[in-house]
Design a protein around this motif. Structure first.
Motif, PDB file in Angstrom:
ATOM      1  N   GLU A 146       7.977  77.366 -26.655  1.00  0.00           N
ATOM      2  CA  GLU A 146       7.467  77.089 -27.996  1.00  0.00           C
ATOM      3  C   GLU A 146       6.365  78.077 -28.371  1.00  0.00           C
ATOM      4  OE1 GLU A 146       7.204  75.593 -31.670  1.00  0.00           O
ATOM      5  OE2 GLU A 146       8.665  74.905 -30.179  1.00  0.00           O
ATOM      6  N   ARG A 195       9.051  74.333 -21.618  1.00  0.00           N
ATOM      7  CA  ARG A 195       9.104  74.028 -23.052  1.00  0.00           C
ATOM      8  C   ARG A 195       7.851  74.525 -23.777  1.00  0.00           C
ATOM      9  NH1 ARG A 195      13.058  70.031 -24.373  1.00  0.00           N
ATOM     10  NH2 ARG A 195      12.201  70.037 -26.473  1.00  0.00           N
ATOM     11  N   GLY A 205       8.668  79.841 -30.645  1.00  0.00           N
ATOM     12  CA  GLY A 205       8.692  78.821 -31.684  1.00  0.00           C
ATOM     13  C   GLY A 205       8.045  79.317 -32.971  1.00  0.00           C
ATOM     14  N   ARG A 240      11.966  69.870 -30.698  1.00  0.00           N
ATOM     15  CA  ARG A 240      12.402  71.213 -31.075  1.00  0.00           C
ATOM     16  C   ARG A 240      12.897  71.193 -32.510  1.00  0.00           C
ATOM     17  NH1 ARG A 240      15.692  73.806 -25.901  1.00  0.00           N
ATOM     18  NH2 ARG A 240      13.878  74.743 -24.898  1.00  0.00           N
ATOM     19  N   PRO A 241      12.187  71.791 -33.434  1.00  0.00           N
ATOM     20  CA  PRO A 241      10.895  72.475 -33.248  1.00  0.00           C
ATOM     21  C   PRO A 241       9.763  71.468 -33.047  1.00  0.00           C
ATOM     22  CG  PRO A 241      11.463  72.418 -35.558  1.00  0.00           C
ATOM     23  CD  PRO A 241      12.649  71.853 -34.831  1.00  0.00           C
TER      24      PRO A 241
END
Length: 483
Positions: free
Chosen positions: A186, A182, A190, A459-460
């Motif tokens: 990101e 993750r 992201g 997320r976000p």
């Protein structure tokens, strides 16, 4: 004799001069060619042909990882399938990418900005401002909030683009290594304001390889041979340190890696500077095995079932709802700490529920929500996803570990939302938990509610969540400052 013969010609003097001049030109051309050949063999020719463009400095990591895909299908030992390429990668000549200047130095404005940030944080630390610390979860609330604001304003992270998608720029985003995937996701994809495409404006440099994926694709099952992991890390560091100037400027001190796999510390030994100098963000934060909290960052371990937190833990019951059990734990017999726990408490107490295997008619989240305290013993490694799960369940974590550096402990006061019990005191565990006064227990619950946002994966990403707290820990180490 030949020179005399040529002198018998009608224009003998000019012929001699012409011959001398021709010989001199040939010697000069050969000399220049030799010098250029030597020079370019060391520094790399600026006139690169399509063949020279395919040297291993540019293509090795990409080619290695492309072969990983084929190896997983055609070869039970993928590390052997890339062995020949790895050999050439480690033994070929590496050419740094051309720069306008051979001397590269950090922009003075970056260091000046960091100096101003340190001064502002130190000033805020003197004020303290405890009103901003619900449940007193911060060591110094004023310093933390000032540091966080400085990070949001200033921090820039450069992510190396090198490497293929299989082992680099990607990671597991569900199950037990979700923290690793993750963060990589990101940082790479992201919509965050921290990533910069200009490496000269960066404060830190991220090497986004996934140790979890290395284990999946390079490790031979049951071989217990971690050499392929170390070799990959060694090759990756060699690539970026020869292609770019930034690693060599600081010996990797402003570079960081991140992994939640148990073998990440071992993989980082593939390069001495990475292991001893760089920032290593690790779930396996064992201070007795080389984890250095002065430079390394303890990464929370979180188990995302199918990529999400259990719905039962997303909305815990109100604080005034009764919890009938004193404590709870269920897990495998991994390591000496759990053995001690099972020897004294497995099936021995009606109020302290300790299981090796949870009965089929029970589920883990529900039992946590019925318990006041959730036991978090280390297994073979120090970290456990039960810590974050306990925080979500507002079940006070009981930390049973040796040498574990708690996540974000440079800013968080873990005594405000958890209980630490020495391993030697496990035989008295029931008495220790019963002795916690009701008012202290309610303050611990208040601390859990306040600290939860720092352990959430969104997320976000959202302000103050796990992604931002990881970056903040890296930011503090770049500042070389304790708040």
């Amino acid at each position: 004799m030949m020179m005399k013969k040529s002198g018998d010609d009608g224009d003998g003097g000019s012929g001699v001069h012409y011959t001398y001049f021709s010989v001199l030109c040939c010697v000069l051309v050969l000399s220049v060619t030799a010098v250029l050949s030597i020079r370019f063999s060391v520094s790399g020719s600026p006139f690169r042909s399509s063949v020279s463009d395919m040297n291993y400095a540019d293509a090795s990591i990409v080619e290695l990882q492309k072969k990983v895909i084929a190896a997983t299908v055609a070869n039970p030992n993928p590390s052997r399938a890339i062995a020949s390429d790895a050999f050439y990668y480690r033994n070929s000549s590496f050419f740094p990418i051309p720069r306008k200047s051979t001397v590269v130095r950090k922009d003075d404005k970056i260091e000046e900005g960091l100096a101003r940030a340190r001064a502002a944080i130190r000033k805020a630390a003197g004020v303290g401002n405890l009103s901003m610390s619900p449940g007193r979860i911060y060591r110094n609330a004023g310093a933390f909030y000032q540091s966080y604001k400085e990070m949001e304003r200033k921090l820039k992270v450069y992510v190396y683009d090198d490497g293929d998608f299989i082992l680099v720029h990607n990671g597991p985003c569900k199950d037990i290594y979700a923290s690793e995937g993750r963060f990589i996701s990101e940082m790479e994809y992201g919509n965050n304001k921290f990533r910069t495409r200009d490496p000269y404006s960066a404060h830190v440099y991220f090497m986004p390889f996934s140790v979890a994926w290395m284990v999946k694709f390079l490790y031979v099952s049951l071989s217990y041979n971690l050499a392929p992991l170390k070799e990959f890390v060694s090759d990756y560091v060699r690539l970026i340190s020869t292609k770019y100037p930034f690693w060599n400027q600081s010996h990797g001190a402003d570079h960081f890696m991140l992994s939640c796999h148990d073998w990440a510390p071992a993989a980082s030994k593939g390069n001495d500077f990475l292991y001893n100098t760089s920032i290593r963000v690790l779930c396996n934060a064992n201070s007795s095995e080389g984890f250095n909290p002065q430079k390394d960052v303890s990464l929370p371990e979180i188990y995302l079932y199918n990529g999400v937190v259990s719905p039962k833990l997303q909305f815990p019951p109100p604080a005034n709802i009764s919890r009938p059990y004193l404590g709870f734990f269920a897990g495998g017999l991994h390591g000496h700490i759990r053995k001690t726990l099972f020897d004294h408490w497995k099936g021995n107490d009606s109020d302290l529920h300790v299981y090796e295997y949870l009965p089929k008619d029970m589920d883990y989240p529900s039992e946590m929500l019925r318990s006041k305290f959730c036991l978090c013993p280390s297994g073979y490694e120090v970290a456990s996803p039960r810590v974050v799960e306990a925080i979500y369940a507002e079940c006070v974590p009981v930390m049973l570990s040796d040498h574990y550096v708690f996540p974000f402990s440079d800013v968080l006061n873990w005594e405000a939302f958890s209980v630490q019990v020495n391993i030697s005191d496990i035989p008295r565990l029931n008495d220790i938990l019963l002795a916690v006064p009701d008012d202290k227990y309610m303050k611990l619950k208040e601390g859990l509610r306040a600290v939860r946002k720092h352990f959430e994966l969104n997320r976000p990403a959202q302000r103050f969540d796990m992604f931002h707290m990881i970056l903040h820990s890296i930011w503090l180490r770049r500042l070389n400052l304790r708040v």
